[in-house]
Scaffold this motif. Structure first.
Motif, short mmCIF file in Angstrom:
data_model
loop_
_atom_site.label_atom_id
_atom_site.label_comp_id
_atom_site.label_asym_id
_atom_site.label_seq_id
_atom_site.Cartn_x
_atom_site.Cartn_y
_atom_site.Cartn_z
N TYR A 145 0.91 -1.34 0.03
CA TYR A 145 -0.01 -0.04 0.22
C TYR A 145 0.71 1.09 -0.09
CZ TYR A 145 -3.43 3.53 1.39
OH TYR A 145 -4.25 4.61 1.68
N ALA A 257 -7.92 2.70 8.93
CA ALA A 257 -8.46 1.70 8.13
C ALA A 257 -10.05 1.97 8.17
CB ALA A 257 -8.28 0.44 8.71
N GLU A 262 -7.70 2.96 4.39
CA GLU A 262 -6.54 2.44 4.12
C GLU A 262 -6.49 0.96 4.23
OE1 GLU A 262 -3.43 4.70 6.28
OE2 GLU A 262 -3.98 6.48 5.25
N ARG A 263 -5.92 0.27 3.30
CA ARG A 263 -5.72 -1.11 3.28
C ARG A 263 -4.33 -1.58 3.04
NH1 ARG A 263 -9.84 -0.19 5.09
NH2 ARG A 263 -11.85 -0.92 4.99
N SER A 265 -1.20 -4.06 2.47
CA SER A 265 -1.10 -5.52 2.05
C SER A 265 -0.86 -6.41 3.43
CB SER A 265 0.00 -5.71 1.17
OG SER A 265 1.17 -5.56 1.96
#
Length: 305
Positions: A145, A257, A262-263, A265
Motif C-alpha cells: 500500500y 482503516a 487505508e488497506r 497489504s
C-alpha cells in the motif's frame, strides 16, 4: 490511585489524542509542509496562554530550559516534515508505525549519553523490529500500500530519529508542561516555514475545509495531546514514555482503516505486528521482586515482568 499511575494515565491519554494526527493530516488534503506548519502555527496562541498561566504560578523558565525547548522545537520541525511526507507515501497508519521506532533509539541514546546499558531483550528485539520495517517497505510485496513505500520507510526512519531527539531534549527540561512546549512550538513553526521550500513548499493560505482540519489538528493533538505528554515526560523514565507512545501507532492504524479506507497489504500488516511485538518484547525490563526465605528474610530476585 497512586501518583505514578496518574502520570502513566496522563501519558496514555496524550498518546490516544495524538493518534488522530495522521488521519487529520489526510483529511486536510494539503501538502506535507503546509499541514506541518499550520498544526504548529494554529497551536501557538493557546500554547502561549497556557504558558503565561504556568509562568504566573511557577515563575519564568530558567535559561537552560529555554535552550532545551528551542533545540527541541527545531528538531520537532524535522520530525513533522519527515512524518507528513511519510503519510503521503504510505498512508497515515503505516507512517505512524514507522515514526515510532523511537523506543529503541531513545534506549540506545540513553546508553551512549547516560551509560544506561540496554537490556538483552532490547538487543534481541532490535533486528526483529527492522525486519518489520523491511516488510512495510514493500520490497518483497507487489501489493504494498502507498504511492512509494520505500520512500515512506526512509521518511519514517528519519521521523523516528528526530522524534527520539525531541523526546530526550524535552525529558531533560524542567517539570513543566506548557512553558517548554510553547517555546518549542513557536520555534517549530518558524523552522518549518524556513525549511518548507526544501520539503516541497507550503501553501500559507489553504482553503476550507482544509483550515478546519488543520485547526482541529492544532488544538487536539498539538496542544492538548502534547501538553499531556510533555507534562509526563520529566516525571517518569524516558523509555517508559516512549513505550506508552506505542499506543499511538496501533490506534492510528485502526482509525485509518475505518475512516480513510487505508488497506495495507498482508505483508505490511505483518510488518506492523512484527514491529509492535518486537518493541514490546525489547522494552520489557527485568524488575526486582522479593521472595520469602527462611527466618522471614527477604532478598531480591530478578524476574521479567
Amino acid at each position: 490511585m497512586s501518583a505514578h499511575r496518574r502520570i502513566v494515565m496522563v501519558a496514555i491519554a496524550g498518546a490516544l489524542i495524538i493518534s488522530t494526527s495522521g488521519p487529520m493530516v489526510r483529511m486536510a488534503d494539503v501538502s506535507p509542509a503546509t499541514s506541518a506548519f499550520f498544526r504548529c502555527a494554529y497551536a501557538v496562541p493557546p500554547m502561549l496562554v497556557l504558558a503565561w498561566l504556568e509562568r504566573r504560578r511557577l515563575g519564568p523558565l530558567p535559561r537552560r530550559a529555554l535552550l532545551l525547548a528551542w533545540s527541541a522545537g527545531a528538531v520537532f520541525a524535522l520530525d513533522l516534515l519527515f512524518w507528513h511526507h511519510a503519510i503521503e507515501y504510505v498512508g497515515a497508519g503505516l507512517a505512524t508505525v514507522l515514526g515510532n521506532l523511537q523506543v529503541f533509539i531513545v534506549a540506545f541514546a540513553a546508553w551512549a549519553v547516560f551509560g544506561e546499558r540496554p537490556s538483552t531483550r532490547l538487543m534481541v528485539g532490535t533486528p526483529v523490529v527492522f525486519g518489520g520495517v523491511v516488510l512495510i517497505s514493500g520490497v518483497f510485496d507487489s501489493a504494498a500500500y502507498g504511492s512509494d513505500p520505500m520512500m515512506g520507510v526512509l521518511a519514517g526512519v528519519a521521523t523516528s530519529l528526530s522524534y527520539a531527539v525531541f523526546l530526550l531534549l524535552m525529558k531533560a527540561g524542567p517539570d513543566r508542561g506548557a512553558g517548554p512546549l510553547a517555546h518549542a512550538t513557536v520555534v517549530t513553526a518558524a523552522t518549518i516555514a524556513l525549511l518548507s521550500p526544501v520539503f516541497g513548499g507550503a501553501d500559507f493560505t489553504p482553503n476550507w475545509p482544509a483550515h478546519g482540519w488543520l485547526l482541529l489538528l492544532a488544538l487536539g493533538p498539538q496542544v492538548l495531546g502534547w501538553s499531556l505528554i510533555t507534562f509526563s515526560l520529566p516525571r517518569q523514565p524516558a523509555a517508559l514514555t516512549a513505550l506508552l507512545l506505542l499506543i499511538q501507532p496501533m490506534t492510528t492504524v485502526g482509525i485509518s482503516a475505518l475512516a480513510l479506507g487505508e488497506r495495507p497489504s498482508v505483508l505490511q500488516l505483518t510488518g506492523c505486528a512484527v514491529i509492535v511485538l518486537g518493541v514490546l518484547y525489547g522494552s520489557r525490563r527485568a524488575q526486582p521482586v522479593l521472595i520469602e526465605v527462611e527466618q522471614d528474610e527477604q532478598v531480591p530476585k530478578t524476574s521479567t515482568v
